[in-house]
Structures are given as structure tokens and as C-alpha cells.
Design a protein around this motif. Structure first.
Motif, PDB file in Angstrom:
ATOM      1  N   PRO A  58       1.312   3.352  -3.023  1.00 37.07           N
ATOM      2  CA  PRO A  58       1.589   4.543  -2.213  1.00 37.07           C
ATOM      3  C   PRO A  58       1.238   4.307  -0.738  1.00 37.07           C
ATOM      4  CG  PRO A  58       0.345   5.122  -4.180  1.00 37.07           C
ATOM      5  CD  PRO A  58       0.376   3.628  -4.101  1.00 37.07           C
ATOM      6  N   GLY A  59       1.952   4.968   0.124  1.00 34.26           N
ATOM      7  CA  GLY A  59       1.709   4.807   1.556  1.00 34.26           C
ATOM      8  C   GLY A  59       2.433   3.584   2.084  1.00 34.26           C
ATOM      9  N   ALA A  60       1.863   2.950   3.072  1.00 31.17           N
ATOM     10  CA  ALA A  60       2.500   1.827   3.748  1.00 31.17           C
ATOM     11  C   ALA A  60       2.079   0.486   3.178  1.00 31.17           C
ATOM     12  CB  ALA A  60       2.174   1.889   5.239  1.00 31.17           C
ATOM     13  N   PHE A  61       1.577   0.467   1.972  1.00 29.71           N
ATOM     14  CA  PHE A  61       1.080  -0.772   1.392  1.00 29.71           C
ATOM     15  C   PHE A  61       2.089  -1.379   0.435  1.00 29.71           C
ATOM     16  CE2 PHE A  61      -2.779   1.379   2.688  1.00 29.71           C
ATOM     17  CZ  PHE A  61      -3.491   0.352   3.296  1.00 29.71           C
ATOM     18  N   SER A  62       2.895  -2.274   0.951  1.00 33.60           N
ATOM     19  CA  SER A  62       3.836  -3.048   0.142  1.00 33.60           C
ATOM     20  C   SER A  62       3.954  -4.425   0.772  1.00 33.60           C
ATOM     21  CB  SER A  62       5.214  -2.388   0.111  1.00 33.60           C
ATOM     22  OG  SER A  62       5.146  -1.122  -0.489  1.00 33.60           O
ATOM     23  N   TRP A  63       3.887  -5.444  -0.076  1.00 37.11           N
ATOM     24  CA  TRP A  63       4.008  -6.806   0.444  1.00 37.11           C
ATOM     25  C   TRP A  63       4.429  -7.751  -0.668  1.00 37.11           C
ATOM     26  CZ3 TRP A  63      -0.799  -4.602  -0.483  1.00 37.11           C
ATOM     27  CH2 TRP A  63      -1.620  -5.254  -1.389  1.00 37.11           C
ATOM     28  N   SER A  67      -1.859 -11.996  -1.059  1.00 37.35           N
ATOM     29  CA  SER A  67      -2.485 -11.599   0.192  1.00 37.35           C
ATOM     30  C   SER A  67      -3.843 -10.958  -0.067  1.00 37.35           C
ATOM     31  CB  SER A  67      -1.588 -10.630   0.963  1.00 37.35           C
ATOM     32  OG  SER A  67      -2.206 -10.256   2.165  1.00 37.35           O
ATOM     33  N   PRO A  68      -4.908 -11.762   0.000  1.00 36.33           N
ATOM     34  CA  PRO A  68      -6.231 -11.190  -0.224  1.00 36.33           C
ATOM     35  C   PRO A  68      -6.610 -10.148   0.820  1.00 36.33           C
ATOM     36  CG  PRO A  68      -6.380 -13.555   0.248  1.00 36.33           C
ATOM     37  CD  PRO A  68      -4.943 -13.204   0.175  1.00 36.33           C
ATOM     38  N   ASP A  69      -6.205 -10.346   2.077  1.00 37.07           N
ATOM     39  CA  ASP A  69      -6.541  -9.384   3.130  1.00 37.07           C
ATOM     40  C   ASP A  69      -5.855  -8.036   2.900  1.00 37.07           C
ATOM     41  OD1 ASP A  69      -8.076 -11.340   4.346  1.00 37.07           O
ATOM     42  OD2 ASP A  69      -6.523 -11.896   5.781  1.00 37.07           O
ATOM     43  N   LYS A  70      -4.592  -8.064   2.537  1.00 32.78           N
ATOM     44  CA  LYS A  70      -3.883  -6.809   2.272  1.00 32.78           C
ATOM     45  C   LYS A  70      -4.421  -6.139   1.008  1.00 32.78           C
ATOM     46  CE  LYS A  70       0.298  -8.072   4.724  1.00 32.78           C
ATOM     47  NZ  LYS A  70       1.721  -8.398   4.641  1.00 32.78           N
ATOM     48  N   SER A  71      -4.827  -6.932   0.029  1.00 33.47           N
ATOM     49  CA  SER A  71      -5.420  -6.375  -1.185  1.00 33.47           C
ATOM     50  C   SER A  71      -6.721  -5.641  -0.864  1.00 33.47           C
ATOM     51  CB  SER A  71      -5.696  -7.485  -2.202  1.00 33.47           C
ATOM     52  OG  SER A  71      -4.516  -8.148  -2.559  1.00 33.47           O
ATOM     53  N   THR A  72      -7.546  -6.239  -0.015  1.00 29.16           N
ATOM     54  CA  THR A  72      -8.808  -5.614   0.376  1.00 29.16           C
ATOM     55  C   THR A  72      -8.549  -4.339   1.172  1.00 29.16           C
ATOM     56  OG1 THR A  72      -9.910  -7.758   0.379  1.00 29.16           O
ATOM     57  CG2 THR A  72     -10.981  -5.979   1.613  1.00 29.16           C
ATOM     58  N   ALA A  73      -7.576  -4.365   2.071  1.00 28.01           N
ATOM     59  CA  ALA A  73      -7.222  -3.166   2.838  1.00 28.01           C
ATOM     60  C   ALA A  73      -6.724  -2.064   1.904  1.00 28.01           C
ATOM     61  CB  ALA A  73      -6.171  -3.494   3.890  1.00 28.01           C
ATOM     62  N   LEU A  74      -5.961  -2.445   0.901  1.00 24.15           N
ATOM     63  CA  LEU A  74      -5.470  -1.470  -0.067  1.00 24.15           C
ATOM     64  C   LEU A  74      -6.627  -0.854  -0.837  1.00 24.15           C
ATOM     65  CD1 LEU A  74      -3.280  -0.006  -1.683  1.00 24.15           C
ATOM     66  CD2 LEU A  74      -3.076  -2.079  -3.100  1.00 24.15           C
ATOM     67  N   ALA A  75      -7.574  -1.673  -1.270  1.00 24.29           N
ATOM     68  CA  ALA A  75      -8.740  -1.159  -2.002  1.00 24.29           C
ATOM     69  C   ALA A  75      -9.512  -0.159  -1.148  1.00 24.29           C
ATOM     70  CB  ALA A  75      -9.645  -2.307  -2.425  1.00 24.29           C
ATOM     71  N   THR A  76      -9.702  -0.477   0.114  1.00 17.54           N
ATOM     72  CA  THR A  76     -10.399   0.439   1.026  1.00 17.54           C
ATOM     73  C   THR A  76      -9.631   1.740   1.156  1.00 17.54           C
ATOM     74  OG1 THR A  76     -11.329  -1.430   2.247  1.00 17.54           O
ATOM     75  CG2 THR A  76     -11.281   0.712   3.372  1.00 17.54           C
ATOM     76  N   HIS A  77      -8.334   1.653   1.328  1.00 19.11           N
ATOM     77  CA  HIS A  77      -7.485   2.840   1.466  1.00 19.11           C
ATOM     78  C   HIS A  77      -7.561   3.702   0.207  1.00 19.11           C
ATOM     79  CE1 HIS A  77      -4.034   5.330   2.468  1.00 19.11           C
ATOM     80  NE2 HIS A  77      -3.530   5.030   1.287  1.00 19.11           N
ATOM     81  N   LEU A  78      -7.480   3.092  -0.963  1.00 21.61           N
ATOM     82  CA  LEU A  78      -7.503   3.855  -2.208  1.00 21.61           C
ATOM     83  C   LEU A  78      -8.854   4.525  -2.435  1.00 21.61           C
ATOM     84  CD1 LEU A  78      -5.516   1.461  -4.563  1.00 21.61           C
ATOM     85  CD2 LEU A  78      -4.706   3.585  -3.500  1.00 21.61           C
ATOM     86  N   LYS A  79      -9.928   3.860  -2.049  1.00 26.75           N
ATOM     87  CA  LYS A  79     -11.273   4.444  -2.201  1.00 26.75           C
ATOM     88  C   LYS A  79     -11.453   5.638  -1.262  1.00 26.75           C
ATOM     89  CE  LYS A  79     -13.379   0.330  -4.023  1.00 26.75           C
ATOM     90  NZ  LYS A  79     -14.215  -0.823  -3.792  1.00 26.75           N
ATOM     91  N   GLU A  80     -10.851   5.559  -0.091  1.00 22.85           N
ATOM     92  CA  GLU A  80     -10.924   6.687   0.858  1.00 22.85           C
ATOM     93  C   GLU A  80     -10.150   7.896   0.350  1.00 22.85           C
ATOM     94  OE1 GLU A  80      -9.466   4.987   4.478  1.00 22.85           O
ATOM     95  OE2 GLU A  80     -11.379   3.995   4.933  1.00 22.85           O
ATOM     96  N   GLN A  81      -9.148   7.658  -0.502  1.00 19.68           N
ATOM     97  CA  GLN A  81      -8.333   8.744  -1.039  1.00 19.68           C
ATOM     98  C   GLN A  81      -9.069   9.537  -2.105  1.00 19.68           C
ATOM     99  OE1 GLN A  81      -5.237   9.515   0.140  1.00 19.68           O
ATOM    100  NE2 GLN A  81      -5.551   7.918   1.659  1.00 19.68           N
ATOM    101  N   THR A  82     -10.112   8.950  -2.690  1.00 16.16           N
ATOM    102  CA  THR A  82     -10.821   9.641  -3.775  1.00 16.16           C
ATOM    103  C   THR A  82     -12.019  10.401  -3.277  1.00 16.16           C
ATOM    104  OG1 THR A  82     -12.115   7.651  -4.262  1.00 16.16           O
ATOM    105  CG2 THR A  82     -10.101   8.012  -5.535  1.00 16.16           C
TER     106      THR A  82
END
Length: 82
Positions: A58-63, A67-82
């Protein structure tokens, strides 16, 4: 936490690494095998991706690609959503 879609194929080292990274970060995902499911392949192609793995979240996360960096950014984004 939101579940993401992971499009992968057999004998794909980058796919294996991407799955391990998502697991390590605790990101739930549904794996779609583009080498076994023509509909999954159509989704990847329609999104303009040419290589596996493909992560669509969801959001702008598609690649595509591992990509470990994008995976980490996604994890941070998902944690902020909860």
C-alpha cells in the motif's frame, strides 16, 4: 500490520533474499509465483516491472529486485501505520 504482495519465481536468488528480509523485518506477505500463475505475471507486467522479485505494498512502496533499504523503509512505514 498490512500484508504486502510478493511476486517471485523458482530458482530466483533475489526472490529468496527478499523473502528472508521481509521475514526478518516481520512484514507479512502473500507470495504469488509468476512462473506458475499467469494472472500474477499479468499483474507484474501491467505494473511495468520486468524482473523478479516484485514487492507491491500500500502507498508508494513498490519495487522490483532485492532491496534491503526499501524493505526497511517499508517496515518503518507499516509500523507507523499501526
Amino acid at each position: 500490520m498490512t500484508t504486502v504482495d510478493l511476486y517471485s519465481k523458482a530458482h530466483c536468488v533475489q526472490c529468496t533474499f527478499q523473502k528472508k528480509k521481509l521475514d526478518l523485518l516481520g512484514i507479512p506477505y502473500v507470495e504469488h509465483r509468476i512462473d506458475q500463475d499467469p494472472e500474477a505475471l499479468a499483474v507484474v507486467q501491467a505494473a511495468g516491472f520486468l524482473q523478479a522479485p516484485v514487492v507491491i505494498a500500500p502507498g508508494a512502496f513498490s519495487w522490483s529486485g532485492y532491496s534491503p533499504d526499501k524493505s526497511t523503509a517499508l517496515a518503518t512505514h507499516l509500523k507507523e501505520q499501526t
